[in-house]
Design an enzyme around this catalytic site. Structure first.
Site, PDB file in Angstrom:
ATOM      1  NE  ARG A 125      -4.175  -1.845   1.826  1.00 21.31           N
ATOM      2  CZ  ARG A 125      -4.255  -2.837   2.694  1.00 21.31           C
ATOM      3  NH1 ARG A 125      -3.441  -2.859   3.723  1.00 21.31           N
ATOM      4  NH2 ARG A 125      -5.131  -3.788   2.542  1.00 21.31           N
ATOM      5  CE  LYS A 147       0.110  14.546 -14.196  1.00 24.48           C
ATOM      6  NZ  LYS A 147      -0.162  15.165 -15.513  1.00 24.48           N
ATOM      7  CD  GLU A 189       7.846  16.635 -22.076  1.00 21.08           C
ATOM      8  OE1 GLU A 189       7.317  17.634 -21.561  1.00 21.08           O
ATOM      9  OE2 GLU A 189       7.213  15.612 -22.407  1.00 21.08           O
ATOM     10  CE  LYS A 230       6.209  17.662 -13.525  1.00 20.87           C
ATOM     11  NZ  LYS A 230       6.223  16.501 -14.380  1.00 20.87           N
ATOM     12  CD  GLU A 240      -3.030  17.293 -15.129  1.00 19.73           C
ATOM     13  OE1 GLU A 240      -1.876  16.861 -15.023  1.00 19.73           O
ATOM     14  OE2 GLU A 240      -3.756  17.080 -16.093  1.00 19.73           O
ATOM     15  NE  ARG A 244       1.521  17.428 -12.350  1.00 20.84           N
ATOM     16  CZ  ARG A 244       2.125  16.558 -11.570  1.00 20.84           C
ATOM     17  NH1 ARG A 244       1.856  16.535 -10.283  1.00 20.84           N
ATOM     18  NH2 ARG A 244       3.001  15.702 -12.066  1.00 20.84           N
ATOM     19  CG  ASN A 248      -1.079  17.609 -19.398  1.00 20.75           C
ATOM     20  OD1 ASN A 248      -0.069  17.024 -19.024  1.00 20.75           O
ATOM     21  ND2 ASN A 248      -2.218  17.573 -18.719  1.00 20.75           N
ATOM     22  CG  HIS A 251       2.076  16.299 -23.126  1.00 21.07           C
ATOM     23  ND1 HIS A 251       2.839  17.428 -23.276  1.00 21.07           N
ATOM     24  CD2 HIS A 251       2.863  15.401 -22.475  1.00 21.07           C
ATOM     25  CE1 HIS A 251       4.021  17.228 -22.717  1.00 21.07           C
ATOM     26  NE2 HIS A 251       4.066  16.010 -22.235  1.00 21.07           N
ATOM     27  CG  HIS A 255      -0.453  11.646 -24.721  1.00 20.38           C
ATOM     28  ND1 HIS A 255      -1.021  11.963 -23.520  1.00 20.38           N
ATOM     29  CD2 HIS A 255       0.876  11.586 -24.491  1.00 20.38           C
ATOM     30  CE1 HIS A 255      -0.077  12.102 -22.604  1.00 20.38           C
ATOM     31  NE2 HIS A 255       1.078  11.883 -23.172  1.00 20.38           N
ATOM     32  CG  HIS A 269       6.452  11.338 -24.448  1.00 16.15           C
ATOM     33  ND1 HIS A 269       5.078  11.435 -24.509  1.00 16.15           N
ATOM     34  CD2 HIS A 269       6.850  12.280 -23.550  1.00 16.15           C
ATOM     35  CE1 HIS A 269       4.662  12.379 -23.682  1.00 16.15           C
ATOM     36  NE2 HIS A 269       5.717  12.908 -23.091  1.00 16.15           N
TER      37      HIS A 269
END
Ligand code: GLY
Length: 371
Positions: A125, A147, A189, A230, A240, A244, A248, A251, A255, A269
């Site tokens: 956990r 993330k 990036e 960041k 987010e 935040r 993206n 992106h 994506h 990517h």
């Protein structure tokens, strides 16, 4: 004493951590980890390529400090971010009898960082983990901010958890052995941070791109500035709910293109992000939000860095616009026919727009295919 050239603190209260940037931090990891996490054992997750180049250095450093460890080596590549390999990593951590207070080390690029972080979030956990990013992309983006996750056949990063690392060690020497194409992909990036809200940083990149690629002092400075940027965003909006999402930028298009090219070597990517950022600027211009010359300037800078900037730069045949639109809808969820997109009013002026009509995006993509 470890040689640390830059240090950024991510002030997240109980989940606060440091990002350390330095010339040879993997070799110095033994003393750094022994000091920060005394008596702990470590489960290193890495990939086959990184295991050849950097794992022996890390093992020597841990052995030198008397730190107990286990290693899990997975195949390299985006397809490793799957249930199958996540399961393998989780079971291997349990088989190594790592306890809840022990830590996972993610030694690798974005794929390993995301998968290892996700494994750490799940085992017992939630175990702590240390990011040791070995690609430019991971050093400036994916290793910071918590993330973690894997891909689904439905799309990228659709399964995962927010789980902050306890430390990030960015060893600059790993970038010296990175293939040029991978370095350029990570640079997309870097550029992103300038385009979001820091036009001065974009100008600085225009002036310092060659030194960054050549490995001069501007490289470490660029990485630290990206991490500081960041960190600010993550402190403000860890999960987010708002700002935040600006990270993206590029992106959503990116994506969709990655999915269309099968997460393969056809498009890395960062290359998808480069094309996506140019498309976001061009789309904003089409909506009469941003001056066309800003998009042209962004494209010119990315091209000088060796990055693709147009749909036509992707080798092979792209899927139909409807297929790309289906991926876009899955990436950012449709709400009554409207999509959320990161648009811009110009370099350094990105914003979140929640009411983009799907038909406008589809028409724009038809236009973008034509050149
Ligand atoms: N890579 C985007 C984020 O971490 O939010």
């Amino acid at each position: 004493m470890a040689e640390i050239s830059h240090q950024v603190h991510v002030a997240l209260g109980a989940r606060a951590y440091d990002i350390l940037v330095g010339p040879r931090l993997i070799d110095e990891a033994g003393s750094i980890l022994a000091e920060r996490f005394p008596g702990r054992r470590f489960g290193i997750i890495t990939d086959e390529n990184v295991a050849r180049t950097h794992l022996p250095r890390l093992l020597a450093a841990l052995d030198g400090a008397g730190i107990d460890h286990a290693e899990i080596v997975l195949p390299a590549g985006e397809s490793t971010k799957s249930w199958a390999f996540l399961g393998q990593a989780v079971e291997a951590l349990l088989a190594a009898r790592l306890e809840r207070g022990d830590l996972v080390i993610a030694l690798g690029g974005g794929v390993i960082g995301d998968l290892a972080g996700c494994a750490a979030a799940l085992v017992r956990r939630g175990m702590g983990f240390v990011q040791m990013p070995t690609s430019l992309l991971a050093q400036v983006d994916s290793s910071v901010g918590g993330k973690t996750g894997i891909n689904s056949p439905h799309g990228k990063n659709l399964i995962g958890a927010f789980h902050q690392p306890k430390l990030v060690l960015a060893d600059l020497s790993t970038l010296d052995t990175l293939p040029a194409r991978q370095f350029a992909a990570g640079y997309a990036e870097v550029v992103k941070y300038g385009l979001i809200d820091d036009a001065a940083f974009f100008e600085w990149l225009e002036a310092n791109r060659e030194e960054i690629f050549a490995g001069g002092p501007a490289r470490g400075e660029a990485i630290a500035r990206c991490c500081a940027h960041k960190a600010r965003v993550v402190i403000e909006d860890e999960t987010e709910q708002g700002a935040r999402a600006l990270l993206n930028l590029g992106h959503t298009f990116g994506h969709a293109l990655e999915k269309d090219t099968g997460y393969s070597d056809r498009l890395l990517h960062g290359e998808g992000v480069a094309i996506g950022m140019v498309l976001a600027h061009r789309f904003s211009t089409r909506l009469r939000l941003a001056p066309g010359q800003d998009g042209a300037r962004v494209a010119a800078h990315l091209r000088q860095a060796g990055l693709p900037t147009m749909l036509g730069d992707i080798p092979g045949t792209l899927g139909a616009t409807e297929t790309l639109m289906a991926a876009i809808a899955q990436d950012k969820k449709v709400s009554r026919g409207a999509l959320t997109f990161i648009l811009t009013r110009g370099i350094g002026q990105a914003f979140i727009e929640k009411n983009v009509e799907a038909a406008q995006v589809s028409d724009f993509l038809d236009e973008a295919r034509a050149g």
